[in-house]
Structure formats: structure tokens, C-alpha cells
Scaffold this motif. Structure first.
Motif, PDB file in Angstrom:
ATOM      1  N   GLN A 299      59.048  35.879  49.326  1.00 53.39           N
ATOM      2  CA  GLN A 299      58.681  36.400  47.888  1.00 53.39           C
ATOM      3  C   GLN A 299      57.449  35.533  47.674  1.00 53.39           C
ATOM      4  OE1 GLN A 299      58.906  38.243  45.654  1.00 53.39           O
ATOM      5  NE2 GLN A 299      61.168  38.131  44.693  1.00 53.39           N
ATOM      6  N   VAL A 300      56.631  35.869  46.796  1.00 54.19           N
ATOM      7  CA  VAL A 300      55.330  35.260  46.250  1.00 54.19           C
ATOM      8  C   VAL A 300      55.418  35.108  44.573  1.00 54.19           C
ATOM      9  CG1 VAL A 300      52.840  35.758  46.032  1.00 54.19           C
ATOM     10  CG2 VAL A 300      54.124  36.420  48.101  1.00 54.19           C
ATOM     11  N   GLN A 301      54.996  33.889  44.516  1.00 58.79           N
ATOM     12  CA  GLN A 301      54.682  33.613  42.922  1.00 58.79           C
ATOM     13  C   GLN A 301      53.455  33.322  42.634  1.00 58.79           C
ATOM     14  OE1 GLN A 301      56.654  31.243  45.265  1.00 58.79           O
ATOM     15  NE2 GLN A 301      58.259  32.854  44.946  1.00 58.79           N
ATOM     16  N   LEU A 302      53.019  33.725  41.246  1.00 56.15           N
ATOM     17  CA  LEU A 302      51.955  33.562  40.847  1.00 56.15           C
ATOM     18  C   LEU A 302      51.872  32.978  39.492  1.00 56.15           C
ATOM     19  CD1 LEU A 302      50.355  37.167  41.314  1.00 56.15           C
ATOM     20  CD2 LEU A 302      50.105  35.361  42.746  1.00 56.15           C
ATOM     21  N   VAL A 303      51.160  31.848  39.391  1.00 55.24           N
ATOM     22  CA  VAL A 303      51.322  30.967  38.188  1.00 55.24           C
ATOM     23  C   VAL A 303      49.788  30.735  37.501  1.00 55.24           C
ATOM     24  CG1 VAL A 303      51.968  28.670  37.367  1.00 55.24           C
ATOM     25  CG2 VAL A 303      53.121  29.763  39.062  1.00 55.24           C
ATOM     26  N   GLU A 304      49.872  31.297  36.278  1.00 50.48           N
ATOM     27  CA  GLU A 304      48.791  31.158  35.579  1.00 50.48           C
ATOM     28  C   GLU A 304      48.461  29.954  34.685  1.00 50.48           C
ATOM     29  OE1 GLU A 304      50.010  35.727  35.323  1.00 50.48           O
ATOM     30  OE2 GLU A 304      50.908  33.875  35.145  1.00 50.48           O
ATOM     31  N   SER A 305      47.305  29.243  34.527  1.00 49.81           N
ATOM     32  CA  SER A 305      47.248  28.436  33.490  1.00 49.81           C
ATOM     33  C   SER A 305      45.810  28.402  33.054  1.00 49.81           C
ATOM     34  CB  SER A 305      47.358  27.143  34.021  1.00 49.81           C
ATOM     35  OG  SER A 305      46.584  26.920  35.356  1.00 49.81           O
ATOM     36  N   GLY A 306      45.677  27.631  31.948  1.00 52.49           N
ATOM     37  CA  GLY A 306      44.441  27.466  31.234  1.00 52.49           C
ATOM     38  C   GLY A 306      44.095  28.252  29.829  1.00 52.49           C
ATOM     39  N   GLY A 307      45.303  28.889  29.432  1.00 51.19           N
ATOM     40  CA  GLY A 307      45.176  29.724  28.144  1.00 51.19           C
ATOM     41  C   GLY A 307      45.384  28.670  26.845  1.00 51.19           C
ATOM     42  N   GLY A 308      44.848  29.249  25.903  1.00 49.35           N
ATOM     43  CA  GLY A 308      44.984  28.210  24.717  1.00 49.35           C
ATOM     44  C   GLY A 308      44.475  28.966  23.314  1.00 49.35           C
ATOM     45  N   LEU A 309      44.364  28.066  22.569  1.00 48.96           N
ATOM     46  CA  LEU A 309      43.461  28.316  21.236  1.00 48.96           C
ATOM     47  C   LEU A 309      42.122  27.689  21.212  1.00 48.96           C
ATOM     48  CD1 LEU A 309      43.543  29.442  18.255  1.00 48.96           C
ATOM     49  CD2 LEU A 309      44.386  27.212  17.676  1.00 48.96           C
ATOM     50  N   VAL A 310      41.344  28.860  21.003  1.00 51.04           N
ATOM     51  CA  VAL A 310      39.845  28.385  20.952  1.00 51.04           C
ATOM     52  C   VAL A 310      39.033  29.264  19.965  1.00 51.04           C
ATOM     53  CG1 VAL A 310      39.312  30.395  22.428  1.00 51.04           C
ATOM     54  CG2 VAL A 310      37.708  28.474  22.574  1.00 51.04           C
ATOM     55  N   GLN A 311      37.963  28.620  19.493  1.00 53.89           N
ATOM     56  CA  GLN A 311      37.153  29.421  18.395  1.00 53.89           C
ATOM     57  C   GLN A 311      36.252  30.309  18.843  1.00 53.89           C
ATOM     58  OE1 GLN A 311      35.242  26.072  16.229  1.00 53.89           O
ATOM     59  NE2 GLN A 311      37.068  25.784  15.018  1.00 53.89           N
ATOM     60  N   PRO A 312      36.132  31.390  18.162  1.00 55.69           N
ATOM     61  CA  PRO A 312      34.942  32.249  18.420  1.00 55.69           C
ATOM     62  C   PRO A 312      33.746  31.634  19.131  1.00 55.69           C
ATOM     63  CG  PRO A 312      36.020  32.831  16.480  1.00 55.69           C
ATOM     64  CD  PRO A 312      36.590  31.588  16.655  1.00 55.69           C
ATOM     65  N   GLY A 313      33.398  32.286  19.934  1.00 58.06           N
ATOM     66  CA  GLY A 313      31.950  31.584  20.861  1.00 58.06           C
ATOM     67  C   GLY A 313      32.517  30.502  21.761  1.00 58.06           C
ATOM     68  N   GLY A 314      33.725  30.185  21.921  1.00 57.63           N
ATOM     69  CA  GLY A 314      34.008  29.224  22.729  1.00 57.63           C
ATOM     70  C   GLY A 314      34.403  29.741  24.361  1.00 57.63           C
ATOM     71  N   SER A 315      34.851  28.638  25.062  1.00 56.85           N
ATOM     72  CA  SER A 315      35.052  29.205  26.590  1.00 56.85           C
ATOM     73  C   SER A 315      36.367  28.685  26.868  1.00 56.85           C
ATOM     74  CB  SER A 315      33.696  28.483  27.409  1.00 56.85           C
ATOM     75  OG  SER A 315      32.589  28.906  26.997  1.00 56.85           O
ATOM     76  N   LEU A 316      36.804  29.308  27.744  1.00 55.69           N
ATOM     77  CA  LEU A 316      38.086  28.778  28.475  1.00 55.69           C
ATOM     78  C   LEU A 316      37.919  29.265  29.911  1.00 55.69           C
ATOM     79  CD1 LEU A 316      41.082  30.003  26.317  1.00 55.69           C
ATOM     80  CD2 LEU A 316      40.189  27.527  26.858  1.00 55.69           C
ATOM     81  N   ARG A 317      38.795  28.666  30.970  1.00 60.95           N
ATOM     82  CA  ARG A 317      38.896  28.966  32.269  1.00 60.95           C
ATOM     83  C   ARG A 317      40.440  29.294  32.693  1.00 60.95           C
ATOM     84  NH1 ARG A 317      37.808  25.429  37.594  1.00 60.95           N
ATOM     85  NH2 ARG A 317      36.801  27.099  38.971  1.00 60.95           N
ATOM     86  N   LEU A 318      40.729  30.329  32.956  1.00 56.60           N
ATOM     87  CA  LEU A 318      41.862  30.553  33.532  1.00 56.60           C
ATOM     88  C   LEU A 318      41.963  30.485  35.012  1.00 56.60           C
ATOM     89  CD1 LEU A 318      42.846  33.740  31.370  1.00 56.60           C
ATOM     90  CD2 LEU A 318      43.035  31.562  30.902  1.00 56.60           C
ATOM     91  N   SER A 319      43.350  29.836  35.575  1.00 47.64           N
ATOM     92  CA  SER A 319      43.491  29.583  36.904  1.00 47.64           C
ATOM     93  C   SER A 319      44.853  30.504  37.250  1.00 47.64           C
ATOM     94  CB  SER A 319      43.582  28.280  37.430  1.00 47.64           C
ATOM     95  OG  SER A 319      42.533  27.567  37.079  1.00 47.64           O
ATOM     96  N   CYS A 320      44.768  30.986  38.606  1.00 49.06           N
ATOM     97  CA  CYS A 320      46.194  31.613  38.951  1.00 49.06           C
ATOM     98  C   CYS A 320      46.137  31.139  40.281  1.00 49.06           C
ATOM     99  CB  CYS A 320      45.992  33.167  38.870  1.00 49.06           C
ATOM    100  SG  CYS A 320      47.443  33.869  39.586  1.00 49.06           S
ATOM    101  N   VAL A 321      47.284  30.267  40.984  1.00 48.30           N
ATOM    102  CA  VAL A 321      47.929  30.155  41.906  1.00 48.30           C
ATOM    103  C   VAL A 321      48.674  30.700  42.610  1.00 48.30           C
ATOM    104  CG1 VAL A 321      48.358  28.113  43.593  1.00 48.30           C
ATOM    105  CG2 VAL A 321      47.001  27.657  41.415  1.00 48.30           C
ATOM    106  N   ALA A 322      48.499  31.426  43.872  1.00 47.85           N
ATOM    107  CA  ALA A 322      49.469  32.106  44.851  1.00 47.85           C
ATOM    108  C   ALA A 322      50.276  31.069  45.580  1.00 47.85           C
ATOM    109  CB  ALA A 322      48.961  33.015  45.453  1.00 47.85           C
ATOM    110  N   SER A 323      51.447  31.171  45.795  1.00 54.83           N
ATOM    111  CA  SER A 323      52.201  30.293  46.507  1.00 54.83           C
ATOM    112  C   SER A 323      53.551  31.262  47.181  1.00 54.83           C
ATOM    113  CB  SER A 323      52.760  29.274  45.905  1.00 54.83           C
ATOM    114  OG  SER A 323      53.551  29.442  45.087  1.00 54.83           O
TER     115      SER A 323
END
Length: 121
Positions: free
Chosen positions: A1-25
Motif C-alpha cells: 500500500q502507498v500513502q500520500l500525505v499533503e501539507s502546506g494548505g491554509g488561509l492566505v490573502q489575495p496576492g499571497g503565496s503558499l507552498r504545498l508538499s506531498c510525501v509518498a511512503s
């Protein structure tokens, strides 16, 4: 079995930035590709960024020039999101095509559970 876990989401104002990550294990012999999709409230799942068979990347028109995917063929994939807009609000899902055994030359698709991105002032 393979798991994918995302992280990095959240609340941000327009014009802002976020970086999402996804780790496979898990049971991973080879990762053929990893990409990102999203689903906004009341809308269908849509492609954000995925690798193509030719080695380049396919981006949704709405994110071209603002989002960048990296680490597509490693066990971690990132999505750098700049100049975020309210219409980018969605659950973002990681997708990976993974072979768990030798001899599997196409892999099996797996999905993470998603990370919520909210763009609002």
C-alpha cells in the motif's frame, strides 16, 4: 500500500503565496509521476499541474505563470503557488502513479486526502 500525505494548505490573502508538499511512503518500487489536482466547493475535480509523457509539465490555464510544480519524479512533490486569487480556493489533492513491485511498468494511481487552501481577505 502507498500513502500520500499533503501539507502546506491554509488561509492566505489575495496576492499571497503558499507552498504545498506531498510525501509518498509505503510500498514503493518506483514512482512514475506525481501531480496536483484541486476541487473547489461545488465544482468538479480539475487538474492543476501534472507531468506529461514527454517530460514537460501540464498546467491548468488558470494557474500558468503563477504555480510551479517540482520534484515530480521523486518521493516528494511540491506546488509553489504565487499571486493567489480567491478562485484558487479549493481542496488540493496529490496524485501519484506508483509501482510497488518490479515488472510493473505503468504503476497504480494513488490519491492523498487533500489539503485545504483558502484565499480570502
Amino acid at each position: 500500500q502507498v500513502q500520500l500525505v499533503e501539507s502546506g494548505g491554509g488561509l492566505v490573502q489575495p496576492g499571497g503565496s503558499l507552498r504545498l508538499s506531498c510525501v509518498a511512503s509505503g510500498s514503493i518500487f518506483k514512482i512514475y509521476s506525481m501531480g496536483w489536482y484541486r476541487q473547489a466547493p461545488g465544482k468538479q475535480l480539475e487538474l492543476v499541474a501534472t507531468p506529461t509523457s514527454g517530460g514537460s509539465t501540464n498546467y491548468a490555464d488558470s494557474v500558468k505563470g503563477r504555480f510551479t510544480i517540482s520534484g515530480v519524479y521523486a518521493n516528494t512533490v511540491y506546488l509553489q503557488m504565487n499571486d493567489l486569487k480567491p478562485e484558487d480556493t479549493a481542496d488540493y489533492y496529490c496524485n501519484a502513479r506508483v509501482a510497488s513491485v518490479a515488472g510493473d511498468y505503468s504503476g497504480v494511481p494513488y490519491w492523498g486526502k487533500g489539503t485545504l487552501v483558502t484565499v480570502s481577505s
